[in-house]
Design an enzyme around this catalytic site. Structure first.
Site, short mmCIF file in Angstrom:
data_model
loop_
_atom_site.label_atom_id
_atom_site.label_comp_id
_atom_site.label_asym_id
_atom_site.label_seq_id
_atom_site.Cartn_x
_atom_site.Cartn_y
_atom_site.Cartn_z
N GLU A 172 0.83 -1.22 0.00
CA GLU A 172 0.00 0.00 0.00
C GLU A 172 0.85 1.26 0.00
OE1 GLU A 172 -2.86 0.56 -0.83
OE2 GLU A 172 -3.20 -1.58 -0.94
C1 LIG Z 1 2.95 -9.72 0.45
C2 LIG Z 1 2.68 -8.63 -0.53
C3 LIG Z 1 1.37 -8.35 -0.92
C4 LIG Z 1 1.12 -7.37 -1.87
N1 LIG Z 1 -0.16 -7.17 -2.30
C5 LIG Z 1 -0.37 -6.37 -3.39
C6 LIG Z 1 -1.65 -6.31 -4.01
O1 LIG Z 1 -2.62 -6.92 -3.55
N2 LIG Z 1 -1.79 -5.56 -5.14
C7 LIG Z 1 -0.76 -4.86 -5.68
O2 LIG Z 1 -0.94 -4.22 -6.70
N3 LIG Z 1 0.47 -4.89 -5.10
C8 LIG Z 1 0.68 -5.63 -3.99
N4 LIG Z 1 1.93 -5.68 -3.40
C9 LIG Z 1 3.01 -4.88 -3.98
C10 LIG Z 1 3.45 -3.76 -3.09
O3 LIG Z 1 2.50 -2.74 -3.07
C11 LIG Z 1 4.84 -3.30 -3.59
O4 LIG Z 1 5.75 -4.32 -3.19
C12 LIG Z 1 5.25 -1.97 -3.05
O5 LIG Z 1 4.46 -0.97 -3.61
C13 LIG Z 1 6.73 -1.66 -3.33
O6 LIG Z 1 7.08 -1.90 -4.65
P1 LIG Z 1 8.38 -2.80 -4.99
O7 LIG Z 1 8.24 -4.06 -4.22
O8 LIG Z 1 8.52 -2.87 -6.44
O9 LIG Z 1 9.59 -2.00 -4.36
P2 LIG Z 1 10.35 -0.78 -5.06
O10 LIG Z 1 9.37 0.19 -5.62
O11 LIG Z 1 11.39 -1.32 -5.96
O12 LIG Z 1 11.06 -0.10 -3.80
C14 LIG Z 1 12.30 -0.55 -3.24
C15 LIG Z 1 12.75 0.50 -2.22
O13 LIG Z 1 12.97 1.76 -2.88
C16 LIG Z 1 12.18 2.78 -2.30
N5 LIG Z 1 11.70 3.67 -3.36
C17 LIG Z 1 11.18 3.33 -4.56
N6 LIG Z 1 10.85 4.45 -5.23
C18 LIG Z 1 11.15 5.50 -4.46
C19 LIG Z 1 11.03 6.91 -4.59
N7 LIG Z 1 10.49 7.47 -5.66
N8 LIG Z 1 11.48 7.69 -3.58
C20 LIG Z 1 12.02 7.14 -2.47
N9 LIG Z 1 12.15 5.81 -2.29
C21 LIG Z 1 11.71 5.01 -3.26
C22 LIG Z 1 11.03 2.04 -1.61
O14 LIG Z 1 10.49 2.81 -0.54
C23 LIG Z 1 11.72 0.77 -1.14
O15 LIG Z 1 12.35 1.00 0.08
C24 LIG Z 1 2.19 -6.62 -2.41
C25 LIG Z 1 3.51 -6.87 -1.99
C26 LIG Z 1 3.75 -7.86 -1.07
C27 LIG Z 1 5.17 -8.13 -0.68
#
Ligand SMILES: Cc1cc2nc3c(=O)[nH]c(=O)nc-3n(C[C@H](O)[C@H](O)[C@H](O)COP(=O)(O)OP(=O)(O)OC[C@H]3O[C@@H](n4cnc5c(N)ncnc54)[C@H](O)[C@@H]3O)c2cc1C
Length: 568
Positions: free
Chosen positions: A427
């Site tokens: 989220e």
């Molecule tokens: C168990 C689980 C359930 C989930 N359920 C859903 C779901 O139902 N539907 C859905 O759509 N998604 C879902 N997600 C996805 C979740 O919302 C994403 O994992 C989350 O938004 C982060 O994206 P990412 O994993 O690609 O990390 P990344 O975006 O790659 O982030 C990696 C790190 O970089 C930081 N970062 C990235 N961009 C920036 C920025 N612009 N400025 C500062 N810091 C930044 C982040 O804060 C983080 O610390 C789920 C994830 C998990 C693990």
């Protein structure tokens, strides 16, 4: 140790801390009388204690699995879900016109908190549906509302949210799932979505996916994204699940926790979808669901904190170690007492902040007043982050209280820590929430933040006669926060704001938590007064260090190069 849902704590917060009386004084929510509220909390607590809590370990030990393309859920989850659906808990705040109860969101999040403490991985399922219901209520056509809402609200069908793709995580604008018009008002959806919570199950008759995708020739970024409702089974002429849609679960993730929740990789291969909201207006429509889910996730953290705390307290009151008086158990050691007091005080603070946010949302619904809207918008990232951070911190302390037994799975202490960890990530990560707080939510020049801080100071003024030292500390912390807010909004380089965004968010939560504890202390309850003193004298001073961090800006931080980080 059996979990006991903290209905009484919630009732206290609604009555004395979060200003719920203001909500029930509106015409819109006049039916949420004290009798109704108390009946809801006690009925929900009963279901949590008797039906959901016993499922917690089963979900951890027997994860959801994919068998020949079919998701098989953890033992007992179908019955647990049935109890949630039949109790009407999914559609508590949904429109009565479609079978919901039309009750305040503050009551819905209270029940979500109680359910999260009982069984987090199962609670995530109705949470997803609740967000989808709200998004459809606000943005879908009447035909979609008439067909889908009654079934989602009753729990017969369930909902998911599909944003994330391998290359599009925090940066949702990078998504590439395609939506091509079929020429009959429907769209063919093609692409892969990852991490989809409760992407499928074996107990609801249909699963409705809200999917973000791009129309041909749409502009890049978030402005070219539209939202589509894509059911697993396409409803037939009578509205019953008909033909299987062209979508499937490719695999389920193996996660560190939340094993009972099937986290799916979803493949859409020209699946039939219906547009929700305007063309290229998908992000705005999805934000309705995301904002709902953000407050929901805060309650997940708080619920997990509650469960972890109850576990740790029971262990501490039983375990004998070292020579101590009183109960003769480890609770007599000052350090163990410190941990338990911190766990309890933090959980209360986080619960109060979420309830304040929900009250602001309810007041927005009831009055349409822009001041409440701004307050709710300001509090949402704080509630999401502090609720989830508190869950993680308290669950970790819960392990510590157990000593070695904390890392032995049979005690259940470690499961709380494993299950709750993701709440700071999904989220919108807590870092992204903090950037939203110091960026978008400060586009009013800090007006909403300053108005809230003024109120906190007025509350402290009113408490000065009774608790001069505590009130003075809260007043001063709010003044420091106000000054830091002025400093922040004066930064023209956003990087200076972002560098201190997380400490700013944490400091704000601390001040709000102290405000909540001070209000509680004014209720002439000695136990709450002692807890308030603990929080305000020992935890609130952290604000000074956090704000020093905020005011440092970005220059020194960004001067630490990637090469510096790589030096051994
Ligand atoms: C168990 C689980 C359930 C989930 N359920 C859903 C779901 O139902 N539907 C859905 O759509 N998604 C879902 N997600 C996805 C979740 O919302 C994403 O994992 C989350 O938004 C982060 O994206 P990412 O994993 O690609 O990390 P990344 O975006 O790659 O982030 C990696 C790190 O970089 C930081 N970062 C990235 N961009 C920036 C920025 N612009 N400025 C500062 N810091 C930044 C982040 O804060 C983080 O610390 C789920 C994830 C998990 C693990």
């Amino acid at each position: 140790m059996p979990y006991r849902a903290p209905a009484a704590d919630y009732q206290f917060i609604l009555d004395h801390v979060a200003g719920f009386a203001e909500v029930t004084a509106t015409d819109r929510f006049a039916e949420a009388t004290p009798d109704v509220t108390s009946a809801i909390l006690s009925e929900a607590a009963k279901m949590c204690d008797d039906i959901l809590a016993p499922l917690q370990r089963a979900g951890d030990l027997h994860p959801a699995r994919l068998e020949n393309g079919v998701v098989r859920t953890s033992p007992g989850y179908a019955d647990g879900y049935k109890a949630i659906a039949e109790g009407g808990w999914i559609g508590m705040s949904a429109s009565e016109a479609y079978g919901g109860m039309g009750l305040p969101f503050a009551l819905s999040i209270a029940v979500n908190d109680l359910m999260s403490g009982a069984c987090l991985s199962l609670q995530l399922k109705p949470l997803m549906a609740q967000g989808q219901i709200e998004a459809l209520e606000h943005h879908a056509s009447d035909a979609i509302k008439d067909l889908y809402l009654p079934k989602l609200i009753s729990g017969e069908w369930s909902g998911t949210m599909n944003l994330t793709e391998p290359q599009a995580g925090s940066d949702v604008g990078a998504l590439s799932t395609k939506a091509e018009p079929n020429g009959d008002g429907t769209y063919a959806i093609t692409g892969q979505k990852i991490y989809i919570s409760w992407g499928d199950n074996d107990f609801t008759r249909n699963v409705c996916h809200l999917v973000l995708a791009r129309l041909p020739d749409s502009v890049p970024g978030t402005k070219g994204i539209s939202l589509f409702l894509v059911p697993k089974y396409i409803p037939d002429a009578d509205g019953n699940p008909g033909k299987q849609n062209d979508l499937r679960v490719v695999s389920l993730e193996h996660k560190m926790g939340l094993h009972g929740s099937p986290t799916a990789v979803m493949e859409y291969s020209g699946a039939t979808g219906w547009m929700v909201g305007p063309q290229n207006g998908g992000m705005a429509a999805m934000f309705t669901m995301m904002n709902n889910a953000r407050v929901g996730v805060s309650t997940q953290g708080i619920g997990a904190a509650e469960g972890a705390y109850q576990h740790a307290l029971a262990y501490a009151l039983d375990r004998k170690q070292g020579r101590v008086g009183g109960t003769g158990t480890i609770v007599e050691h000052a350090d163990v007492r410190r941990m338990l007091a911190e766990m309890k005080a933090e959980t209360f603070a986080a619960r109060s902040i979420s309830a304040m946010c929900a009250v602001a949302l309810d007041m927005t619904t009831a009055t349409g007043d822009a001041t409440y809207r701004a307050r709710a918008a300001l509090l949402t990232p704080i509630a999401k982050s502090f609720g989830s951070d508190t869950g993680i911190k308290v669950a970790s302390m819960g392990i510590q209280v157990h000593g070695g037994m904390g890392v032995i799975e049979e005690t259940g202490a470690a499961q709380y820590a494993r299950d709750v960890r993701v709440t700071a990530i999904y989220e919108g990560t807590n870092g992204i929430q903090a950037m939203d707080l110091v960026g978008r939510k400060m586009m009013d020049g800090g007006e909403a933040a300053q108005a809230l801080l003024d109120e906190i100071q007025s509350g402290a003024d009113a408490a000065k006669g009774t608790f001069p030292d505590l009130a003075e500390a809260v007043w001063q912390a709010a003044a420091d926060m106000s000054e830091a807010t002025d400093w922040l909004v004066a930064r023209s380089d956003m990087q200076d704001r972002f560098a201190g965004a997380v400490p700013y968010q944490s400091a704000f939560a601390r001040v709000l938590g102290a405000h909540a504890h001070l209000r509680a202390a004014m209720q002439n309850d000695p136990a709450r007064q002692r807890l308030a003193r603990f929080y305000i004298t020992r935890l609130l001073p952290e604000v000074t260090g956090l704000l020093a961090h905020v005011r440092t800006g970005a220059t020194d931080l960004m001067a630490v190069t990637p090469e510096d980080l790589a030096v051994a």
